[in-house]
Write an enzyme that holds these catalytic residues in place. Structure first.
Site, PDB file in Angstrom:
ATOM      1  N   HIS A  61     -26.928 -39.034  -0.747  1.00 19.79           N
ATOM      2  CA  HIS A  61     -25.691 -38.350  -0.369  1.00 19.79           C
ATOM      3  C   HIS A  61     -24.834 -39.249   0.531  1.00 19.79           C
ATOM      4  O   HIS A  61     -23.631 -39.403   0.314  1.00 19.79           O
ATOM      5  CB  HIS A  61     -25.981 -37.031   0.353  1.00 19.79           C
ATOM      6  CG  HIS A  61     -24.762 -36.492   1.059  1.00 19.79           C
ATOM      7  ND1 HIS A  61     -23.766 -35.807   0.398  1.00 19.79           N
ATOM      8  CD2 HIS A  61     -24.343 -36.608   2.352  1.00 19.79           C
ATOM      9  CE1 HIS A  61     -22.800 -35.505   1.257  1.00 19.79           C
ATOM     10  NE2 HIS A  61     -23.124 -35.984   2.450  1.00 19.79           N
ATOM     11  N   HIS A  98     -20.348 -40.922   0.738  1.00 18.72           N
ATOM     12  CA  HIS A  98     -19.415 -41.262   1.821  1.00 18.72           C
ATOM     13  C   HIS A  98     -18.944 -42.704   1.847  1.00 18.72           C
ATOM     14  O   HIS A  98     -17.827 -42.975   2.298  1.00 18.72           O
ATOM     15  CB  HIS A  98     -20.068 -40.982   3.185  1.00 18.72           C
ATOM     16  CG  HIS A  98     -20.197 -39.536   3.522  1.00 18.72           C
ATOM     17  ND1 HIS A  98     -19.128 -38.763   3.910  1.00 18.72           N
ATOM     18  CD2 HIS A  98     -21.273 -38.700   3.517  1.00 18.72           C
ATOM     19  CE1 HIS A  98     -19.537 -37.518   4.152  1.00 18.72           C
ATOM     20  NE2 HIS A  98     -20.834 -37.450   3.906  1.00 18.72           N
ATOM     21  N   GLU A 118     -16.168 -33.645   3.393  1.00 21.35           N
ATOM     22  CA  GLU A 118     -17.296 -33.219   2.543  1.00 21.35           C
ATOM     23  C   GLU A 118     -16.855 -32.552   1.236  1.00 21.35           C
ATOM     24  O   GLU A 118     -17.466 -32.776   0.195  1.00 21.35           O
ATOM     25  CB  GLU A 118     -18.230 -32.270   3.295  1.00 21.35           C
ATOM     26  CG  GLU A 118     -19.022 -32.917   4.425  1.00 21.35           C
ATOM     27  CD  GLU A 118     -20.070 -33.939   3.976  1.00 21.35           C
ATOM     28  OE1 GLU A 118     -20.328 -34.075   2.764  1.00 21.35           O
ATOM     29  OE2 GLU A 118     -20.611 -34.640   4.862  1.00 21.35           O
ATOM     30  N   SER A 155     -21.427 -36.267  -4.579  1.00 23.78           N
ATOM     31  CA  SER A 155     -22.852 -36.576  -4.677  1.00 23.78           C
ATOM     32  C   SER A 155     -23.641 -35.416  -5.273  1.00 23.78           C
ATOM     33  O   SER A 155     -24.871 -35.470  -5.303  1.00 23.78           O
ATOM     34  CB  SER A 155     -23.408 -36.951  -3.296  1.00 23.78           C
ATOM     35  OG  SER A 155     -23.370 -35.830  -2.429  1.00 23.78           O
TER      36      SER A 155
HETATM   37 CO    CO Z   1     -22.012 -35.751   4.159  1.00 20.54          CO
END
Ligand code: CO
Ligand code: PHE
Length: 273
Positions: A136, A141, A182, A201
């Site tokens: 993730h 990110h 997010e 993700s």
């Molecule tokens: Co995150």
């Protein structure tokens, strides 16, 4: 110093990760030698599946930057990524044992250091994991940290987090993080796309976020996002949409102190009225 693991929200499970490995700033070495062949295989499979799902769902900036993560057939070494990342935008990634406390998190971001959990999910968690793991954090990110405008926004967020902490408004600012970094959506020339790491993700949420008829998609409104509670264990009901990273940067540039004040008088803000 023995650091305490950190839990956000209510959870029945203790967080994973060995916080005894962490320094006072909560960073730790990436324990590369501890990865098993099965761990590398999990990463390879996650990457492969996710990369296949991205076209027409992920934003252009993410698509352009993803290859800059480098190897995808094993878990990359953070130093390998840092050589490219640092020269691109002055950011670097640092290992952490898992979720870390707010102030530690904000301080790292304010210094252009992005914390990446070093462990990977178990094979039985292939499709879904609540806590962030190395997949993730890296896949979701890090690509956008190669984008200059997004990179500057992340640093500004870190500095803003330290201020929110002083003002008792971390909960409100973290809602904004949730609905942008997010789970953010962006309107692009070919349609709606995802830029939020939690979407990018996740195999199921990518399609859901863009195409589900069961969700609201609102133009990003800072106050509204800060008043919208979120679920950490199901797909989102509400997404907020931006037009560009520059717009996100500009909307979040003003001093939030008056916004936190304003929220205090509003129901649903999470702040005492
Ligand atoms: Co995150
Ligand atoms: N401008 C915000 C403040 O003054 C900080 C911030 C920057 C928040 C970027 C989010 C993103 O508090």
């Amino acid at each position: 110093m023995a650091l305490e693991p950190h839990v956000y929200g209510a959870s029945d499970r203790p967080p994973r990760g060995d916080y005894a490995r962490a320094a006072a700033d909560y960073t730790c070495e990436q324990a590369y030698q501890l990865y098993t062949p099965a761990d590398h295989e999990t990463y390879r499979r996650l990457y492969q599946r996710q990369a296949m799902l991205l076209p027409r769902l992920a934003c252009d900036e993410f698509m352009a930057a993803l290859p800059r993560l480098g190897v995808c057939e094993r878990i990359p070494r953070f130093e390998e990524i840092n050589q490219r990342l640092y020269s691109a935008t002055g950011w670097e990634i640092v290992g952490v044992p898992g979720l870390i406390p707010e102030v530690a998190f904000f301080s790292l971001l304010a210094n252009r250091r992005f914390p990446v959990t070093d462990w990977i999910r178990r094979p039985e968690e292939f499709d879904y994991i609540v806590e962030p793991d190395v997949f993730h954090d890296l896949f979701g990110h890090v690509p956008l940290l190669f984008d200059p405008v997004f990179a500057d926004h992340m640093q500004a967020y870190g500095a803003g987090g330290l201020k929110a902490h002083r003002l008792g408004a971390c909960e409100q600012l973290s809602r904004l993080y949730w609905y942008t970094i997010e789970f953010g959506l962006i309107r692009q020339k070919d349609g709606l796309r995802a830029y939020g790491a939690g979407i990018l993700s996740s195999s199921g949420e990518l399609h859901h976020a863009i195409h589900s008829v069961d969700t609201q998609r609102l133009p990003l409104d800072i106050v509204r996002a800060m008043r919208t509670r979120y679920k950490i264990d199901s797909y989102q009901k509400t997404y907020f949409v931006i037009d560009s990273f520059q717009q996100l940067f500009d909307l979040t540039a003003p001093d939030f102190t008056p916004i936190y004040e304003q929220l205090k008088g509003m129901p649903g803000s999470g702040l005492p009225t």
